[in-house]
Every structure is written in structure tokens, then in C-alpha cells.
Design a protein around this motif. Structure first.
Motif, PDB file in Angstrom:
ATOM      1  N   GLN A   1       0.834  -1.203   0.000  1.00 30.92           N
ATOM      2  CA  GLN A   1       0.000   0.000   0.000  1.00 30.92           C
ATOM      3  C   GLN A   1       0.869   1.253   0.000  1.00 30.92           C
ATOM      4  N   LYS A   2       1.923   1.229   0.807  1.00 34.54           N
ATOM      5  CA  LYS A   2       2.836   2.371   0.875  1.00 34.54           C
ATOM      6  C   LYS A   2       3.536   2.574  -0.469  1.00 34.54           C
TER       7      LYS A   2
ATOM      8  N   GLU B   1       1.130   4.228  -2.728  1.00 41.34           N
ATOM      9  CA  GLU B   1       0.952   5.638  -2.354  1.00 41.34           C
ATOM     10  C   GLU B   1       2.146   6.474  -2.805  1.00 41.34           C
ATOM     11  N   GLU B   2       3.338   5.877  -2.766  1.00 42.37           N
ATOM     12  CA  GLU B   2       4.558   6.568  -3.196  1.00 42.37           C
ATOM     13  C   GLU B   2       4.754   6.489  -4.703  1.00 42.37           C
ATOM     14  N   GLU B   3       3.817   5.880  -5.388  1.00 41.74           N
ATOM     15  CA  GLU B   3       3.843   5.747  -6.842  1.00 41.74           C
ATOM     16  C   GLU B   3       5.105   5.047  -7.350  1.00 41.74           C
ATOM     17  N   GLN B   4       5.486   3.985  -6.649  1.00 37.17           N
ATOM     18  CA  GLN B   4       6.626   3.192  -7.112  1.00 37.17           C
ATOM     19  C   GLN B   4       6.226   2.414  -8.361  1.00 37.17           C
ATOM     20  N   SER B   5       7.217   1.840  -9.018  1.00 35.80           N
ATOM     21  CA  SER B   5       6.959   1.192 -10.305  1.00 35.80           C
ATOM     22  C   SER B   5       5.975   0.028 -10.155  1.00 35.80           C
ATOM     23  N   CYS B   6       5.155  -0.105 -11.170  1.00 32.15           N
ATOM     24  CA  CYS B   6       4.151  -1.172 -11.183  1.00 32.15           C
ATOM     25  C   CYS B   6       4.803  -2.558 -11.103  1.00 32.15           C
TER      26      CYS B   6
END
Length: 93
Positions: free
Chosen positions: A27-28, A31-36
């Protein structure tokens, strides 16, 4: 057999707690928009841990049913059968 299940049950609970932590981490990451791709890797790991927990729980259910069906069965043979079923479920799960 009951004592063995209690030991396995505790291990499964520990695994579920780890998965819970993994899910929070995922989830984090989102939220941090890390790579898919990284998110997908973590989702896959969590899913596999849940699958293994499911299959071990199903093996327990089978063990309970088998032990009810034939009370004259040898415990060692029954444990061997359950071990084989559990190995198959884990291998193909």
C-alpha cells in the motif's frame, strides 16, 4: 496429531502476520507511486504466501476428515498419507 496441528497453526499465524506487513508495504509503495513492476513482485510474493497458508489449512481439514473416517487406521500411516497430500498441495499450489 492435535499437538502437531497446534505447532503448524502457530506457524501459519506467523506467516499471516508477515503477509499483513507485506500488504501494508505494498500500500505504501502504491501511495509513493513506485513502479508497477515492483508492486506486482510484492503482490505475487504475498499471494504465494497466502496460497501456501490456504493449502496447509486444507491439508488440516483433510486430516481431520480422514481421522474421523477410520478410527482403526494406524497413526503413522495416516500421518504419512497426510504428509504426501500436503506435499502435493504445496508443490502444485
Amino acid at each position: 496429531m492435535e499437538q502437531e496441528w497446534n505447532k503448524r497453526r502457530k506457524a501459519l499465524i506467523t506467516r499471516l502476520k508477515k503477509v499483513e506487513g507485506q500488504l501494508r508495504g505494498i500500500q505504501k509503495m502504491m501511495e509513493e507511486e513506485q513502479s508497477c513492476e515492483r508492486v506486482a513482485q510484492q503482490l505475487s510474493a504475498a499471494r504465494k504466501a497466502l496460497d501456501k497458508t490456504f493449502f496447509e489449512t486444507m491439508a488440516c481439514a483433510m486430516q481431520q476428515e480422514l481421522s474421523k473416517s477410520d478410527s482403526t487406521k494406524d497413526d503413522a500411516l495416516l500421518n504419512e498419507q497426510i504428509g504426501h497430500i500436503t506435499a502435493l498441495l504445496s508443490k502444485y499450489g
